[in-house]
Design an enzyme around this catalytic site. Structure first.
Site, short mmCIF file in Angstrom:
data_model
loop_
_atom_site.label_atom_id
_atom_site.label_comp_id
_atom_site.label_asym_id
_atom_site.label_seq_id
_atom_site.Cartn_x
_atom_site.Cartn_y
_atom_site.Cartn_z
N GLY A 38 -14.29 1.82 -10.50
CA GLY A 38 -13.20 3.24 -9.63
C GLY A 38 -12.11 4.00 -10.50
O GLY A 38 -11.97 2.63 -11.52
N LYS A 42 1.07 -2.04 10.41
CA LYS A 42 -0.03 -1.04 9.47
C LYS A 42 0.24 0.08 11.23
O LYS A 42 0.28 -0.50 12.15
CB LYS A 42 -1.02 -1.32 9.24
CG LYS A 42 -2.33 -1.61 8.69
CD LYS A 42 -1.40 -0.85 6.76
CE LYS A 42 -2.66 -0.94 6.03
NZ LYS A 42 -1.86 -1.03 4.68
N GLY A 66 -7.35 2.82 -10.22
CA GLY A 66 -8.24 2.02 -11.37
C GLY A 66 -7.87 3.04 -12.80
O GLY A 66 -7.32 2.27 -13.43
N GLY A 113 -9.79 5.69 -9.63
CA GLY A 113 -8.55 6.54 -8.73
C GLY A 113 -7.40 6.28 -9.14
O GLY A 113 -6.54 5.88 -10.33
N ASN A 114 -6.45 6.28 -8.56
CA ASN A 114 -5.12 5.93 -8.97
C ASN A 114 -4.77 4.43 -9.41
O ASN A 114 -4.40 4.40 -10.49
CB ASN A 114 -4.01 6.36 -7.19
CG ASN A 114 -2.33 5.11 -7.97
OD1 ASN A 114 -2.41 4.48 -8.28
ND2 ASN A 114 -1.76 6.85 -7.66
#
Ligand code: NAD
Length: 422
Positions: free
Chosen positions: A222, A110, A227, A224-225
């Site tokens: 949610g 990461k 959800g 967004g992308n």
């Protein structure tokens, strides 16, 4: 002070008793566990860019490469004010676990920059992306470490980074980054992969409970992308999606929501609360979504959404963690106590990294697949990962999360032993 990495190490320690039953050579196991208590490599640098006002500004940048026994490191790059060394280490550990859970040939990594990108102009953002790519160029590559977008980074940022990296090495190497725009070698189906993968997992779970999609009600936190795509594929698969929330609150319809219409209304009014004032819709307050009488609750927004304060309200039979880290450890204990299954993020949302793996494979082969091919290849991976975890969960009589961590850490340790690292 809260440390995400301390939590990650606790999760590792929790599966050690299970691992001890698997390995006769306890010394090797101990060495491997100790090895897994820190990243293999951790890089940091202060990177400086020239702001539009002519002044220089310095940003802290990190890359944590956790473990590459199973394949090249793989993990996103996050641009956020809360990025820290501790967070990078934890997230890179979780990436190692996630890749091993779905059995794709990667380790975990990461990266990130401590920055609020919303205050940067496009030129400043591009400069920061290019400088970050220059920082990591010596230690990334298709067979070394493969970055991808994460919080506040996207395909455009990957494109800028790819250009910087390829200029430096003097050749094309699209497999160095995933999550690229399709025009630069991105994969069909990547955008919707996380949501689609989650629906495949849910279908498998329900099959083992002998529940039919059509009879199953779902609430999604949610939009967004993750959800949106989850809700859309869930509806297409026949589930009754009765509630969806955004940060302003939830829209509820016990007969089932029209997901595409909600997306259009969110676009038109900006939020669900705005949409509920302009249209005839049943509106539920954000915190009330937890208490809805549904079969499946899907946190798909933020980390730490389900806490010890609201876990007791949940009436669902199963929680499917589509966000990363949406259930705190205390909340998970409450869910388990109430007999609610909690399907962990490292399994439920691994469809995204799986299609990133497909993107890398397509780039290496120089041959591109259709969306149908991508989905056809995603399904068996998610189904098989769920099957492995459920089998372990039943055999060892542990939670889904513990089963997933046990399986993943065992796969990583087996690879370390085969390589003679321990
Ligand atoms: P996103 O920014 O597109 O969407 C987040 C959504 O959450 C927004 O619609 C926002 O309105 C909503 N939200 C914020 N606070 C809320 C609240 N209190 N109640 C209800 N909704 C709220 O982000 P995303 O890409 O959809 O990611 C969501 C989660 O999934 C994150 O935890 C992310 O790390 C994880 N994840 C994403 C992917 C991926 O492929 N995008 C892959 C794996 C995991």
């Amino acid at each position: 002070m809260f440390s995400a990495f301390d939590n990650a190490i606790k999760q590792l320690d929790q599966v050690v008793p299970l691992l001890e039953r698997e390995y006769t050579n306890k010394k090797k196991l101990k060495q491997a566990i100790n090895f897994l208590k820190k990243p293999q490599n951790f890089y940091k640098k202060n990177i400086s860019i020239k702001l539009d006002n002519g002044k220089n500004k310095v940003f802290k940048a990190f890359r944590s490469q956790y473990n590459d026994a199973r394949g090249p490191f793989k993990g996103g790059i996050r641009f956020h004010p809360n990025v820290s060394e501790d967070e990078m280490k934890a997230l890179s550990f979780w990436m190692s676990v996630k890749c091993a859970v779905v059995d794709i040939p990667y380790g975990g990594s990461k990266g990130g920059v401590v920055v609020d990108p919303s205050v940067l102009s496009e030129r400043e953002l591009r400069q920061l992306s290019v400088k970050y790519a220059e920082f990591v160029t010596p230690f990334i590559g298709p067979w070394i470490d493969v970055p991808a977008p994460d919080v506040n980074t996207n395909g455009q940022i990957m494109a800028w980074m790819l250009e910087s990296y390829e200029k430096k090495i003097g050749m094309h190497a699209p497999a160095t980054f995933t999550g690229k725009p399709i025009a630069l070698g991105g994969s069909q189906g990547r955008e919707e992969a996380t949501g689609q993968g989650g629906v495949y997992v849910l279908e498998q779970y329900l099959r083992t409970k002998k529940l039919k999609n059509e009879r199953t009600t779902v609430a999604v936190q949610g939009f967004g992308n993750v959800g949106f795509w989850f809700a859309k594929f869930a509806k297409d698969a026949g589930f009754k999606v009765v509630a969806i929330s955004d940060s302003s609150g939830a829209i509820y319809d016990r007969k089932g929501l029209n997901v595409d219409r909600l997306a259009a209304l969110k676009e038109k009014y900006g939020s669900f609360s705005g949409a509920s004032r302009g249209e005839k819709l049943e509106f539920v307050k954000s915190e009330d979504i937890f208490a809805l009488d549904v079969d499946v609750f899907v946190p798909a927004a933020l980390e730490n959404a389900i806490t010890k304060e609201n876990a007791g309200k949940i009436k669902a039979k199963v929680v499917l963690e589509m966000a990363n880290g949406p259930v705190t450890p205390e909340a998970e204990a409450i869910l388990i106590e109430k007999g609610i299954d909690d399907i962990p993020d490292v399994l439920a949302n691994a469809g995204g990294v799986t299609v990133s793996y497909f993107e890398w494979a397509q780039n290496l082969g120089g041959y591109y697949w259709t969306k149908e091919e991508v989905n056809k290849k995603l399904k068996p991976i998610m189904v098989s990962a769920f099957g492995d975890i459920q089998k372990t969960q039943k055999e060892k009589k542990v939670s889904y999360r513990k089963a997933a961590y046990f399986l993943a850490v065992k796969r990583i340790i087996d690879a370390m032993i085969l390589r003679g690292r321990v």
